[in-house]
Design an enzyme around this catalytic site. Structure first.
Site, short mmCIF file in Angstrom:
data_model
loop_
_atom_site.label_atom_id
_atom_site.label_comp_id
_atom_site.label_asym_id
_atom_site.label_seq_id
_atom_site.Cartn_x
_atom_site.Cartn_y
_atom_site.Cartn_z
N SER A 70 55.68 15.27 65.05
CA SER A 70 56.15 16.17 66.11
C SER A 70 57.65 16.42 66.02
CB SER A 70 55.85 15.56 67.48
OG SER A 70 54.48 15.36 67.66
N1 SAH Z 1 52.75 11.40 67.27
C1 SAH Z 1 52.48 11.95 65.97
C2 SAH Z 1 51.82 13.31 66.13
C3 SAH Z 1 50.93 13.60 65.01
S1 SAH Z 1 50.09 15.14 65.16
C4 SAH Z 1 53.75 12.09 65.16
O1 SAH Z 1 54.76 12.51 65.71
O2 SAH Z 1 53.71 11.85 63.96
C5 SAH Z 1 48.69 14.69 66.14
C6 SAH Z 1 47.81 13.62 65.59
O3 SAH Z 1 46.71 13.50 66.48
C7 SAH Z 1 47.21 13.93 64.22
O4 SAH Z 1 47.50 12.88 63.36
C8 SAH Z 1 45.72 14.05 64.50
O5 SAH Z 1 44.91 13.60 63.43
C9 SAH Z 1 45.56 13.18 65.72
N2 SAH Z 1 44.37 13.44 66.54
C10 SAH Z 1 43.82 14.63 66.89
N3 SAH Z 1 42.73 14.45 67.65
C11 SAH Z 1 42.57 13.09 67.80
C12 SAH Z 1 41.61 12.26 68.47
N4 SAH Z 1 40.56 12.77 69.12
N5 SAH Z 1 41.78 10.93 68.39
C13 SAH Z 1 42.82 10.38 67.74
N6 SAH Z 1 43.76 11.10 67.07
C14 SAH Z 1 43.63 12.45 67.11
#
Ligand code: SAH
Length: 223
Positions: A70
């Site tokens: 993010s």
């Molecule tokens: N906080 C992270 C954001 C990553 S993007 C960072 O800053 O690196 C969002 C993440 O949510 C992705 O890795 C995606 O695979 C995950 N995601 C999406 N739906 C999900 C779910 N139902 N359960 C767990 N993770 C999920």
């Protein structure tokens, strides 16, 4: 494994981080503890070595499994809304790069973080920087289901665009607890702060639009 080899945090990196922090303050981030955590954590460790130069720009960036780390502003903003207190039990949906996870741990939270992409979950198993935080527990699973055996939680943070408020997560939130959730089915979501009241209902506050990768049902074990 590249991610298992410790990397350097040089004066140049620290200087770039200080500039990023200045930018976040100009954008309205006020919480001193959040600012200190961002100043402290080497965000370039969370990007592949070849892309380090993008780590201190205020932008999201593609990581493994076509997901994103993010925006620094988004991480700071969501964290500020969570108002973390030391020893808070926090459920994070979407570990991704684990950068947000480390920011929460740095603030003293006990973090329970779920990721649905096996590739990302496995990558973090070998990530040297995570070894620094004994207060982080990671899980490969579906965030819609949460972690009933570890709840209830003081705080819940969702870092993917949620099509709906997940009922099971509301059930795992303590009375007086806070959930930060980007809500919306399209490319843009509304940032919501939900506070669980005594009678179990949710007080809802809106904090503008953001753009996340979607929160998807089920696990994905493709590599
Ligand atoms: N906080 C992270 C954001 C990553 S993007 C960072 O800053 O690196 C969002 C993440 O949510 C992705 O890795 C995606 O695979 C995950 N995601 C999406 N739906 C999900 C779910 N139902 N359960 C767990 N993770 C999920």
């Amino acid at each position: 494994m590249l991610q298992s080899i410790p990397r350097e945090d040089t004066f140049l990196h620290k200087g770039l981080r200080a500039k990023l922090v200045d930018e976040l303050v100009k954008l309205g981030i006020k919480d001193a503890a959040v600012i200190a955590a961002i100043q402290k954590i080497p965000r370039h460790f969370f990007l592949e070595p070849g892309f380090e130069r993008y780590a201190y720009e205020n932008r999201a960036f593609t990581i493994l499994a076509n997901q994103t780390i993010s925006h620094p502003y988004t991480v700071a903003f969501q964290t500020e809304l969570l108002a973390i207190k030391k020893f808070d039990k926090v459920l994070e949906v979407g570990t991704g790069s684990a950068y947000q996870t480390c920011v929460l741990a740095e603030l003293g939270a006990q973090v329970f973080s779920i990721e649905r992409q096996k590739e990302l979950y496995d990558y973090a198993n070998h990530f040297f920087y995570l070894k620094k935080y004994g207060t982080i527990k990671r899980f490969y699973g579906d965030g819609f289901a949460g972690l009933p055996t570890y709840g209830p939680f003081d705080k819940i943070i969702i870092t993917a665009g949620a099509p709906k408020i997940p009922e099971q997560l509301v059930a795992q939130l303590k009375i007086g607890g806070i959930m930060i959730i980007p809500l919306g089915e399209n490319e843009q979501q509304q940032m919501l702060r939900l506070t669980k009241l005594e009678d179990g209902s949710l007080q809802e506050e809106h904090f503008g639009s953001f753009s996340f990768v979607p929160m998807l049902e089920g696990k994905n074990d493709k590599r």
